[in-house]
Design a protein around this motif. Structure first.
Motif, short mmCIF file in Angstrom:
data_model
loop_
_atom_site.label_atom_id
_atom_site.label_comp_id
_atom_site.label_asym_id
_atom_site.label_seq_id
_atom_site.Cartn_x
_atom_site.Cartn_y
_atom_site.Cartn_z
N ALA A 31 0.83 -1.20 0.00
CA ALA A 31 0.00 0.00 0.00
C ALA A 31 0.87 1.25 0.00
CB ALA A 31 -0.92 -0.01 1.22
N ARG A 32 1.98 1.19 0.75
CA ARG A 32 2.85 2.38 0.81
C ARG A 32 3.59 2.64 -0.48
NH1 ARG A 32 5.37 3.72 6.62
NH2 ARG A 32 3.54 3.20 7.87
N ASP A 39 -8.52 11.58 6.51
CA ASP A 39 -7.31 11.95 7.23
C ASP A 39 -6.48 10.71 7.56
OD1 ASP A 39 -5.86 14.21 8.59
OD2 ASP A 39 -6.06 12.80 10.25
N ILE A 40 -7.16 9.64 7.92
CA ILE A 40 -6.44 8.39 8.21
C ILE A 40 -5.82 7.85 6.93
CG2 ILE A 40 -6.80 5.97 8.80
CD1 ILE A 40 -8.77 6.94 10.94
N ALA A 41 -6.58 7.91 5.84
CA ALA A 41 -6.05 7.40 4.57
C ALA A 41 -4.81 8.17 4.15
CB ALA A 41 -7.12 7.48 3.49
N ALA A 42 -4.77 9.46 4.50
CA ALA A 42 -3.65 10.30 4.06
C ALA A 42 -2.43 10.15 4.96
CB ALA A 42 -4.09 11.77 4.05
N GLY A 43 -2.56 9.39 6.05
CA GLY A 43 -1.54 9.50 7.09
C GLY A 43 -0.59 8.35 7.28
N ALA A 44 -0.49 7.43 6.33
CA ALA A 44 0.32 6.24 6.59
C ALA A 44 1.78 6.57 6.88
CB ALA A 44 0.23 5.28 5.41
N GLU A 53 -14.48 5.88 -0.54
CA GLU A 53 -13.36 4.93 -0.66
C GLU A 53 -12.39 5.37 -1.74
OE1 GLU A 53 -12.87 1.32 0.53
OE2 GLU A 53 -14.91 0.54 0.30
N MET A 68 -10.40 8.15 -0.50
CA MET A 68 -9.35 7.68 0.41
C MET A 68 -8.13 7.22 -0.38
SD MET A 68 -11.85 5.78 3.14
CE MET A 68 -10.68 5.00 4.22
N LEU A 69 -8.38 6.58 -1.54
CA LEU A 69 -7.25 6.17 -2.37
C LEU A 69 -6.50 7.38 -2.92
CD1 LEU A 69 -8.69 3.21 -4.46
CD2 LEU A 69 -7.58 3.19 -2.23
N GLN A 93 -4.45 8.87 -0.20
CA GLN A 93 -3.44 7.87 0.15
C GLN A 93 -2.24 8.00 -0.79
OE1 GLN A 93 -5.10 3.94 -0.08
NE2 GLN A 93 -3.15 2.94 0.31
#
Lengths: 367, 267
Positions: B91-92, B115-120, B167, B170-171, B174
């Motif tokens: 994913a990263r 925000d979570i999707a953007a934060g890996a 979704e 989010m991608l 991401q």
């Protein structure tokens, strides 16, 4: 503006709690009752951590007695050695009775104050991180995780009874006379212990609050509700869970370390399976996903247990079981969810056709 | 976000752009080959549809690329071998996916989801502090997916179509440049399909988008290129017109699946 008001409310909340704990309670409660409240506050510290790990993180930590026991026994060992040193004896009293004349090797480091305090913080942290990584990386979760954590609590209780550990067997460690040089027979010193517990509770609540409201807190909820989905966003959910699990373990250990001197003894029965479940009951009743629900729930349940078992020694156990069933079955958000529920009913009465509003609090999270 | 560039077959950027090259991808479930020897080459700017009858292995291909199931062969994204890496590592590297059932975090708001999707890649220091304001990338994604007005609503109250758009959003935040979408329009109304298709065309210009789909009308309207899978193998690849004219594809879709596959294996 809104954040300013929010911040003001937070400080006001902490101020009220501080006034109640440090001002009102010592003024109105007898020394005996204050000591009991101190015990409840220790349970509340454990509960704050469980609220984070279980309520927000979905980890059903059924074995917090392990960490509570580690803290309590490590503190107890130090207190016994210190008592023996005051009396110029080589080993604590219960070892003399058993015929031991030399301090067992693993007891030795606990004669140091610094080592003891460090160990109370560091040992549960290290154990929780290693255990957590081992378990969560292998994607053990749900009921399997709960059973595993419970088995650990059972194992620890059995280990502690083993005579070769010189931990007092099923009698545990008891008869503490001093706490870092302060005589425990003096009510002033006992009050000091209570103040320490109260201060620790406020710190624990502040830490949990920060964790819950931070980005980490949002991520933790995401992991609880969709662990696989989080993985596909580039996170390793195991690391996220380990943090909450470790925080909960650390709080339990500190609470145990305060609990032992406050109650004056620590036995395997206080760290095994049953107390581990008891920790959970208060959290569930109070409302596991909220910040204060677990804390207030733990205090309320412990208080009710003392009060009712004084009058109806056997009845309370049944009442507690019933309460637990009612809450889990009909109020999954706990008593904290009651407010939300009432608010929704009231809104339904006043507004003929309300928009489909969601519950502001996380209700009925999967475990 | 709006660009004049449209996704085209074979990519719109040319050589040297981002690519995803799948070679000999095989997924073996205890002797049952759900996917065998699949080759796919995808360039940036291609809006590729992956179609095929039920059980053709479309979702399994996505599962294998994203690391959910083990596979042999090779999946190379712009020079990085993805096969054998863990799901969150893949994913990263910029490979994002959606699922057949929308799987947003229902208890969290639309904004929190993004925000979570953007934060890996966030540090612990950032994670342990509170979220303040809205990142520009998230603001942009909210506009792109048309949910700007619902940013503070819990994702659980969104309509089915809106969840799928969330979704996709989010991608976007991401920072995935390979987007693998598993039946994004299943269960959507005609208008929602139309909007989703336009959304895919908008975002597909700058990324590589793979869409697993059963809806042939949707495919005809929006695909720039199509790969047809049957029984775990690629049986045809090309533009929509090419594929529709391909007798093997007609056989798979019109004849019985068994007859079609036997012919394929013979050829």
């Amino acid at each position: 503006m809104r954040t300013f008001v929010g911040r003001w409310q937070t400080w006001a909340g902490f101020a009220v709690a501080a006034v109640l704990l440090f001002g009102v309670a010592p003024a109105v409660l007898s020394s005996f009752r204050l000591g009991l409240l101190g015990q409840y506050l220790c349970y509340a510290i454990v509960a704050a951590g469980i609220g984070l790990a279980w309520g927000r993180g979905g980890m059903l930590v059924l074995g917090q007695g392990v960490f509570f026991g580690l803290g309590a026994y490590m503190m107890g060992m130090h207190l016994k050695i210190a008592d023996a040193e005051v009396r110029k004896q080589a080993v604590p009293d219960f070892m003399q009775i058993a015929g031991t004349t030399k301090l067992p090797a693993f007891w030795e480091p606990f004669s140091s104050v610094a080592f003891t305090l460090l160990a109370i913080v560091a040992l549960p942290t290290v154990i929780a991180v290693l255990l957590g990584l081992g378990v969560f990386k292998r994607r053990v979760k749900g009921a399997y995780f709960a059973i595993l954590s419970q088995a650990l609590a059972a194992a620890l209780a059995i280990l502690l009874v083993n005579p070769s550990f010189h931990l007092g067997g099923s009698n545990g460690l008891n008869g503490f006379r001093t706490f870092f040089g302060f005589r425990l027979s003096d009510p002033v010193n006992r009050q000091m212990l209570y103040f320490i517990a109260a201060g620790m509770l406020l710190i624990a609540v502040a830490v949990v609050r920060q964790l819950m409201q931070s980005r980490y807190g949002e991520l933790l909820v995401a992991v609880r509700d969709g662990e696989e989905r989080v993985r596909f966003l580039g996170y390793d959910p195991a690391n996220v869970k380990v943090v909450a699990y470790t925080a909960a373990a650390l709080f339990a250990s500190v609470a145990g370390a305060l609990f032992a001197p406050i109650i004056g003894f620590i036995t395997p029965a206080q760290v095994g399976v049953v107390p581990s479940i008891m920790f959970l009951i208060g959290v569930a009743i109070g409302g596991r996903t909220t910040l204060l629900g677990p804390v207030l729930g733990a205090i309320a349940v412990a208080w009710a247990q003392t009060t009712f078992s004084e009058r109806f020694p056997s009845g309370w156990t049944y009442a507690q079981g019933l309460l637990f069933i009612v809450v889990v079955g009909f109020l999954p958000a706990g008593l904290a969810g009651l407010g939300t529920l009432l608010k929704r009913w009231r809104r339904r009465d006043t507004e003929p056709a309300p928009a489909p509003e969601p519950e502001p609090e996380k209700v009925g999270a999967s475990t | 976000m709006s660009t004049d560039v449209e996704p085209v077959a074979g990519g719109n950027v040319g050589m040297g752009s981002e690519y995803l090259e799948v070679r000999g991808l095989t997924v073996d479930f205890d002797g049952f080959k759900a996917v065998s020897e699949v080759d796919l080459t995808l360039f940036q700017g291609d809006l590729r549809f992956l179609i095929g009858p039920n059980g053709a292995g479309k979702t399994t291909v996505i599962d294998a690329i994203t690391g959910l199931v083990g596979a042999t062969g090779s999946v190379n994204k712009s020079g990085v071998e993805l096969l054998g890496k863990k799901v969150h590592r893949i994913a990263r590297f910029g490979v994002g996916r959606t699922f057949q059932t929308a799987s947003v975090f229902e208890q969290l708001t639309v904004l929190q989801n993004l925000d979570i999707a953007a934060g890996a890649g966030r540090s612990w220091w950032t994670l342990l502090r509170r979220r303040h304001g809205v990142l520009p990338a998230i603001e942009e994604a909210l506009e792109t997916i048309g949910l700007a007005g619902l940013a503070d609503k819990p994702a659980g109250v969104l309509a089915h179509g809106q969840k799928q758009w969330l979704e996709i959003g989010m991608l976007l935040v991401q920072n995935a440049d390979v987007l693998l979408l598993d039946e994004p329009v299943a269960g959507m109304s005609a208008e929602e399909r139309e909007e989703t298709g336009n959304l895919l065309r908008r975002i597909g210009a700058e990324r590589t988008v793979v869409v697993v789909e059963h809806d042939m009308d949707f495919m005809r309207a929006f695909a720039t290129s199509v790969t047809v899978l049957a029984r775990g193998r690629v049986i045809a690849e090309g533009t929509v017109a090419d594929v529709q004219a391909n007798p093997k594809v007609q056989e798979v879709y019109l004849g019985t699946a068994a007859a079609g596959t036997e012919d394929l294996e013979a050829s």
